[in-house]
Design an enzyme around this catalytic site. Sequence first.
Site, PDB file in Angstrom:
ATOM      1  CD  GLU A 166      37.001 -28.825  18.153  1.00 47.63           C
ATOM      2  OE1 GLU A 166      36.509 -28.553  19.249  1.00 47.63           O
ATOM      3  OE2 GLU A 166      37.743 -28.055  17.530  1.00 47.63           O
ATOM      4  CD  GLU A 354      36.397 -25.585  14.144  1.00 51.83           C
ATOM      5  OE1 GLU A 354      36.790 -25.115  15.230  1.00 51.83           O
ATOM      6  OE2 GLU A 354      35.362 -26.258  14.031  1.00 51.83           O
TER       7      GLU A 354
HETATM    8  C1  GCO Z   1      35.499 -25.795  18.413  1.00 57.83           C
HETATM    9  C2  GCO Z   1      34.318 -25.832  17.528  1.00 57.83           C
HETATM   10  C3  GCO Z   1      33.822 -24.518  17.054  1.00 57.83           C
HETATM   11  C4  GCO Z   1      34.192 -23.352  17.910  1.00 57.83           C
HETATM   12  C5  GCO Z   1      35.531 -22.771  17.502  1.00 57.83           C
HETATM   13  C6  GCO Z   1      36.005 -21.650  18.343  1.00 57.83           C
HETATM   14  O1  GCO Z   1      36.596 -25.944  17.954  1.00 57.83           O
HETATM   15  O2  GCO Z   1      35.335 -25.597  19.611  1.00 57.83           O
HETATM   16  O3  GCO Z   1      34.457 -26.702  16.444  1.00 57.83           O
HETATM   17  O4  GCO Z   1      32.449 -24.746  17.015  1.00 57.83           O
HETATM   18  O5  GCO Z   1      33.234 -22.381  17.873  1.00 57.83           O
HETATM   19  O6  GCO Z   1      36.496 -23.722  17.577  1.00 57.83           O
HETATM   20  O7  GCO Z   1      36.104 -22.026  19.676  1.00 57.83           O
END
Ligand code: GCO
Length: 445
Positions: A166, A354
């Site tokens: 990200e 994710e």
């Molecule tokens: C993000 C990150 C994760 C977060 C998860 C929840 O997407 O921000 O990759 O490290 O912890 O997404 O917010």
Amino acid sequence: MKNSDFGESFVWGVSSSALQTEGAFNNDGKGLSIWDEFSKKKNKILNNDSPAIACDFYNNYKEDIALIKQLGIPNFRFSLSWSRILPNGTGKINQQGIEFYNNVIDTCIESGIEPWITLYHWDLPLELEKKGGWANREILKWFEEYVTVCIYSFKRKVKHWMVLNEPMVFTGGGYFLGIHAPGKKSLSKFLSAMHHAVLCQAIGYNTIKKTHSAALVGTTFSCSYITPNSTSKKDAIAAIKMDALLNRSFIEPSLGLGYPMETFPFLKKIKKHIKNGDNELMKVEFDFIGIQNYTREVVAHCFYIPYLKAKIIPANKRKVYHTKMNWEVYPESIYKMIKKYSKHNGVKKIIITENGASFKDELTNNRIDDKERKQYIKSNLEQVLKAKTEGLKVDGYFVWSLTDNFEWAEGYSQRFGIIHINYNTLKRTIKESGKWYSSFIKESS
Ligand code: GCO
């Protein structure tokens, strides 16, 4: 819904990251990262929580991986901590760090679990931030050196690699909004960090492929389906600009389409950071892209927001059903994003790297009753299946996260984990009396 509905090649997994789970932040030769430093400052992290112990994965990786096996999950996405491998960011290699990741990878493989490695999940070595971090163009060389060390150390055992996690969030949150490490608030630093991260996406890919041509290399993008707050023209324009910034500014340059400056002219300011040859250097044909989607965003025109003239209306203000992160539960978002990215010819395959939710845990008969989290995952999977059935390019789904972990600026207040805590971690945490433990006990009894 059955596993087989998704087809044989579809991959299932759980995700995590080094800083959020490992702990052992300055043990066994590890150098400090920007998040270790950021969390020492007052009021940067909710309740002044610290990632110093986190889930203690460093000492408990065997138990945690055994839990993945017990759950029947065949893939585990985790990240490497740059400063555990190169304590100063470049130069001296920390052999204990290499040994730790070799042990984690070997334990996965012995357990029949495929390791998926993210090279960079936001924990820049502090020594490099002292030299300007992502805003310094030197990062292109620093990053290449780091990736080279990782690939030489682990290439024989690891097939799936992701370059960045990200980039929009760590450049925007870290260098523009100042809410994430290193806590900078500078437009120029943000834009240079953005450009350097775009270049590093390609540098990472090329460095891996050079020595490990059989590797499957991707990178991950945060994304949210964006809808305007009303039918007004102003809100529609605001939504289009927000979409360009949040959903297009990292993927499109790597596909050879450049930054979305036409849609969002403000991005023209990035030109001063672009050097001759960069447009070619940015291009990369990833084997897959990871998309990370949790919610949609509703956007309205806002005169007071500089440059963007647009603002996100939080879910509670809209009075819609939302998670504890105040993220609207809006499963169609994941389908819309798969559809959006599938349209690009250069996108070969999409893996949801994710998706998940944080809810307040309710106890029923002394057990955590995971109704809302299960329903969230189910309704999102239905949308993934819809996309798959329509022939869109999605071919995998990873839940965030295996264990409850350190949620960046939210500290330990959020519970994303499908496992709440492992027993050994609990014992050790009681011993070392992490402050967050008492709040954990109060809430979860
Ligand atoms: C993000 C990150 C994760 C977060 C998860 C929840 O997407 O921000 O990759 O490290 O912890 O997404 O917010």
